[in-house]
Design a protein around this motif. Structure first.
Motif, short mmCIF file in Angstrom:
data_model
loop_
_atom_site.label_atom_id
_atom_site.label_comp_id
_atom_site.label_asym_id
_atom_site.label_seq_id
_atom_site.Cartn_x
_atom_site.Cartn_y
_atom_site.Cartn_z
N MET A 1 0.75 -1.51 -0.07
CA MET A 1 0.04 -0.18 0.04
C MET A 1 0.66 1.45 -0.27
SD MET A 1 -3.13 1.00 1.80
CE MET A 1 -2.58 0.18 3.98
N ASN A 2 0.58 2.37 -1.03
CA ASN A 2 0.98 3.13 -1.09
C ASN A 2 0.70 4.38 -0.16
OD1 ASN A 2 3.20 5.46 -1.63
ND2 ASN A 2 2.37 5.69 -3.89
N THR A 3 1.19 4.70 0.94
CA THR A 3 0.72 5.98 1.84
C THR A 3 1.93 6.98 2.21
OG1 THR A 3 1.77 4.78 3.92
CG2 THR A 3 -0.37 4.19 2.99
N LYS A 4 0.98 8.18 1.94
CA LYS A 4 1.18 9.24 1.90
C LYS A 4 1.66 9.83 3.82
CE LYS A 4 -0.32 14.51 0.53
NZ LYS A 4 -1.40 15.00 0.30
N ASN A 5 2.65 10.65 4.01
CA ASN A 5 2.91 11.09 4.70
C ASN A 5 3.24 12.43 4.70
OD1 ASN A 5 3.25 8.29 6.50
ND2 ASN A 5 4.77 8.11 4.88
N ILE A 6 2.66 12.85 5.67
CA ILE A 6 2.71 14.62 5.79
C ILE A 6 3.18 15.30 6.94
CG2 ILE A 6 1.24 16.56 5.99
CD1 ILE A 6 -0.82 15.56 3.93
N ILE A 7 4.03 16.10 7.86
CA ILE A 7 4.80 16.67 7.97
C ILE A 7 3.70 17.74 8.49
CG2 ILE A 7 6.55 18.02 9.32
CD1 ILE A 7 8.12 16.04 8.04
N LEU A 8 3.73 18.53 9.55
CA LEU A 8 3.07 19.31 9.79
C LEU A 8 3.53 20.39 11.04
CD1 LEU A 8 -1.07 18.98 10.30
CD2 LEU A 8 0.10 20.39 8.85
N ASN A 9 4.47 21.33 10.22
CA ASN A 9 4.43 22.49 11.21
C ASN A 9 4.38 23.50 12.21
OD1 ASN A 9 6.79 24.20 12.65
ND2 ASN A 9 8.31 24.10 11.50
N LEU A 10 3.31 23.24 13.59
CA LEU A 10 2.71 24.03 13.89
C LEU A 10 3.51 24.76 14.98
CD1 LEU A 10 -0.09 21.73 13.95
CD2 LEU A 10 0.35 23.17 12.36
N ILE A 11 5.12 24.68 14.97
CA ILE A 11 5.51 25.31 16.37
C ILE A 11 5.39 27.18 15.59
CG2 ILE A 11 7.95 26.49 16.82
CD1 ILE A 11 8.50 23.75 15.81
N GLY A 12 4.96 27.61 16.85
CA GLY A 12 4.39 28.64 17.44
C GLY A 12 3.13 29.50 17.44
N LEU A 13 2.42 28.44 16.97
CA LEU A 13 1.05 28.59 17.18
C LEU A 13 0.03 28.49 18.44
CD1 LEU A 13 -0.18 26.60 13.48
CD2 LEU A 13 -0.18 29.24 14.15
N LYS A 14 -0.95 28.79 19.36
CA LYS A 14 -1.73 28.71 20.28
C LYS A 14 -2.81 27.60 20.07
CE LYS A 14 2.73 30.11 21.63
NZ LYS A 14 3.45 28.77 22.45
N CYS A 15 -3.16 26.92 21.17
CA CYS A 15 -4.63 26.92 20.84
C CYS A 15 -5.22 28.26 20.42
CB CYS A 15 -4.65 26.57 22.33
SG CYS A 15 -6.81 26.01 22.60
N LEU A 38 4.05 18.99 14.53
CA LEU A 38 5.67 18.96 15.62
C LEU A 38 4.92 20.75 16.02
CD1 LEU A 38 8.86 18.88 13.36
CD2 LEU A 38 8.09 17.92 14.15
N SER A 39 5.01 21.11 17.30
CA SER A 39 4.39 21.62 18.30
C SER A 39 5.10 22.56 19.57
CB SER A 39 2.56 21.16 18.61
OG SER A 39 2.51 22.93 18.57
N TYR A 69 7.37 18.75 21.31
CA TYR A 69 6.96 17.96 20.82
C TYR A 69 6.21 17.41 19.25
CZ TYR A 69 6.10 20.76 24.70
OH TYR A 69 5.70 21.21 26.24
N ARG A 70 6.34 16.14 19.14
CA ARG A 70 5.97 15.60 18.18
C ARG A 70 5.48 14.18 17.87
NH1 ARG A 70 11.14 15.87 19.52
NH2 ARG A 70 11.45 13.49 19.77
N TYR A 71 3.85 14.63 17.29
CA TYR A 71 2.80 13.51 17.43
C TYR A 71 2.65 12.57 16.00
CZ TYR A 71 2.43 16.22 21.48
OH TYR A 71 1.46 16.83 22.79
N LEU A 72 2.69 10.92 15.70
CA LEU A 72 2.18 11.04 14.72
C LEU A 72 0.81 9.96 14.67
CD1 LEU A 72 3.73 9.92 12.31
CD2 LEU A 72 4.07 7.37 13.72
N LEU A 73 0.37 10.97 13.64
CA LEU A 73 -1.40 10.26 13.41
C LEU A 73 -1.69 9.98 12.69
CD1 LEU A 73 -0.60 13.09 15.41
CD2 LEU A 73 -3.59 13.30 14.74
N LYS A 74 -2.41 8.51 12.71
CA LYS A 74 -3.07 7.96 11.48
C LYS A 74 -4.07 8.41 11.02
CE LYS A 74 -2.11 4.05 10.61
NZ LYS A 74 -1.85 2.30 10.28
N LYS A 75 -4.41 8.68 10.36
CA LYS A 75 -6.20 9.38 9.65
C LYS A 75 -7.23 7.54 10.15
CE LYS A 75 -9.43 10.84 6.54
NZ LYS A 75 -9.40 11.76 5.45
N GLY A 76 -7.98 7.74 10.84
CA GLY A 76 -9.52 6.39 11.25
C GLY A 76 -10.54 6.60 10.39
#
Length: 78
Positions: A1-15, A38-39, A69-76
């Protein structure tokens, strides 16, 4: 299976911005694709696991002992 992996650099963003960006991005990818987030916002330690649980996505890994902080998420199943 060919899956796509995305990196989101969210450093500096606040809640609530990190969750808003993650939600928008996860809507655009296919089921079982992954996103590496990345946050430096401490609220993501609480918000990302809650978001994944609530929206039925998988939090595969999370490293929150040092910034960024690093979080690896998989779409459900949508």
């Amino acid at each position: 299976m060919n899956t796509k992996n995305i990196i989101l650099n969210l450093i500096g963003l606040k809640c609530p911005e990190p969750i808003m960006v993650i939600r928008k991005t996860i809507r655009k990818i296919k089921q079982h694709e992954t996103i590496l987030v990345l946050s430096d916002d401490p609220s993501t330690k609480r918000d990302i696991p809650y978001f994944c649980n609530f929206m039925k996505h998988q939090l595969i890994e999370h490293f929150t002992h040092v910034k960024p902080y690093r979080y690896l998420l998989k779409k459900g199943i949508v």
